[in-house]
Design a protein around this motif. Structure first.
Motif, PDB file in Angstrom:
ATOM      1  N   GLY A 129      67.578  -1.809 -31.891  1.00 15.06           N
ATOM      2  CA  GLY A 129      68.812  -2.183 -32.572  1.00 15.06           C
ATOM      3  C   GLY A 129      68.644  -2.495 -34.038  1.00 15.06           C
ATOM      4  N   PHE A 130      67.424  -2.322 -34.538  1.00 17.71           N
ATOM      5  CA  PHE A 130      67.155  -2.595 -35.948  1.00 17.71           C
ATOM      6  C   PHE A 130      67.341  -1.319 -36.768  1.00 17.71           C
ATOM      7  N   GLY A 131      67.458  -1.478 -38.061  1.00 21.04           N
ATOM      8  CA  GLY A 131      67.560  -0.323 -38.939  1.00 21.04           C
ATOM      9  C   GLY A 131      66.292   0.511 -38.880  1.00 21.04           C
ATOM     10  N   GLY A 132      66.436   1.808 -38.915  1.00 22.29           N
ATOM     11  CA  GLY A 132      65.290   2.699 -38.830  1.00 22.29           C
ATOM     12  C   GLY A 132      64.573   2.845 -40.159  1.00 22.29           C
ATOM     13  N   PHE A 133      63.671   3.805 -40.200  1.00 23.48           N
ATOM     14  CA  PHE A 133      62.891   4.071 -41.400  1.00 23.48           C
ATOM     15  C   PHE A 133      63.385   5.369 -42.035  1.00 23.48           C
ATOM     16  N   ALA A 134      63.484   5.353 -43.355  1.00 22.77           N
ATOM     17  CA  ALA A 134      63.997   6.517 -44.069  1.00 22.77           C
ATOM     18  C   ALA A 134      63.068   7.707 -43.964  1.00 22.77           C
ATOM     19  N   GLY A 135      61.791   7.472 -43.706  1.00 26.70           N
ATOM     20  CA  GLY A 135      60.824   8.558 -43.605  1.00 26.70           C
ATOM     21  C   GLY A 135      59.455   8.009 -43.297  1.00 26.70           C
ATOM     22  N   ALA A 136      58.461   8.898 -43.310  1.00 35.40           N
ATOM     23  CA  ALA A 136      57.101   8.512 -42.946  1.00 35.40           C
ATOM     24  C   ALA A 136      56.526   7.458 -43.888  1.00 35.40           C
ATOM     25  N   LEU A 137      56.859   7.548 -45.168  1.00 37.73           N
ATOM     26  CA  LEU A 137      56.330   6.582 -46.130  1.00 37.73           C
ATOM     27  C   LEU A 137      56.828   5.176 -45.820  1.00 37.73           C
ATOM     28  N   GLU A 138      58.096   5.050 -45.495  1.00 39.82           N
ATOM     29  CA  GLU A 138      58.652   3.735 -45.177  1.00 39.82           C
ATOM     30  C   GLU A 138      58.024   3.167 -43.902  1.00 39.82           C
TER      31      GLU A 138
END
Length: 275
Positions: free
Chosen positions: A46-55
């Motif tokens: 339920g948390f915000g995801g990651f914008a990409g692999a770097l994040e």
């Protein structure tokens, strides 16, 4: 943190309903790490995801030193058009531990679900609680397992290695008994790039009993957690204690996971690595 138990082990941490999409980096990693060491598996949902692999990499670095691969920190677990290894296929993956062919064994795996498979498409990740398997074992079965050593050889793009380990051994930090085992591939399975497995310590006529009883115990519902992925899930698994695998999924389904390995403190030099 809203914490609830998973069945048969592990805990789930949910975002506050009043703050959907809250950032994972707002949670104290020290407390999450303690949960992972105590319960061996933590689901963050339920948390915000990651914008990409770097994040994702930046977040994982907060857990400890990342085990780097030739491709970097993040392995993209998604089906390939013409896979040269089973991890990039849609087939099932037998239970095993990560880092068994690498110079260092990671303490934690962080699995992030970029895109979940559709309903009924399979692809659950499976985790076996090996101390519970040993705790619940019949004494005769456990004695049989304790006599066996596994010899594992595997060649793929990232390594050509051999590992040798007793099936029943001890947790490297905490000293309780754990299982280190790579299940043999089912004879009728379609499987890309079979590992070469050998098991010693028992007469040939007892090896079938060894594999059958250990496999049944590892897959017993009291000991096995199978995770149904939802997009955005982050699962942290204790690789020193658990074995993990994957159920087959429908080819061309949208299943896409990202995985990062985090080393222990200090890093664990692989005691099983021969070459």
């Amino acid at each position: 943190m809203i914490i609830t138990p998973l069945d048969p082990f592990g805990v789930r941490v949910d975002a506050d309903v009043d703050r959907p999409g809250a950032r994972l980096d707002e949670l104290p990693v020290a407390e999450l790490r303690a949960l992972a060491r105590e319960h061996h598996l933590v689901l963050l949902r339920g948390f915000g995801g990651f914008a990409g692999a770097l994040e994702l990499t930046e977040y994982a670095a907060g857990w400890g030193t990342i085990s780097m691969w030739p491709f970097g920190a993040v392995l993209e677990l998604v089906e390939h058009e013409n896979p040269d290894d089973h991890i990039f296929d849609h087939s099932y993956v037998p239970l095993h531990w990560d880092g068994m062919y690498r110079p260092q064994v990671p303490e934690f795996q962080l699995f992030h679900c970029v895109s979940a498979p559709g309903e009924g498409q399979g692809g659950r990740t499976t985790f076996a609680h090996t101390p519970a398997v040993l705790r619940d074992a019949d004494p005769g079965q456990r004695e049989l397992w304790e006599r066996v050593t596994g010899i594992y050889r595997r060649k793929m793009e990232f390594y050509d290695s051999e590992a040798v380990s007793p099936v029943v051994t001890t947790h490297p930090d905490r000293g309780f008994p754990v299982i280190r085992y790579n299940e043999p591939v089912a004879p009728d399975a379609e499987f890309v790039n079979h590992p070469d497995l050998e098991f010693t310590g028992l007469p040939d006529d007892q090896l079938a009993e060894f594999h059958d009883t250990l496999t049944a115990a590892l897959h017993d519902p009291r000991h096995l957690y199978a995770h149904d992925w939802q997009t955005g899930d982050l699962v942290v698994a204790d690789n020193y204690t658990l074995l993990h695998g994957r159920e087959a999924f429908t080819t061309r389904s949208p299943r896409h996971l990202q995985r990062v390995h985090v080393l222990g403190e200090p890093a664990l030099d692989n005691p099983a690595l021969v070459r």
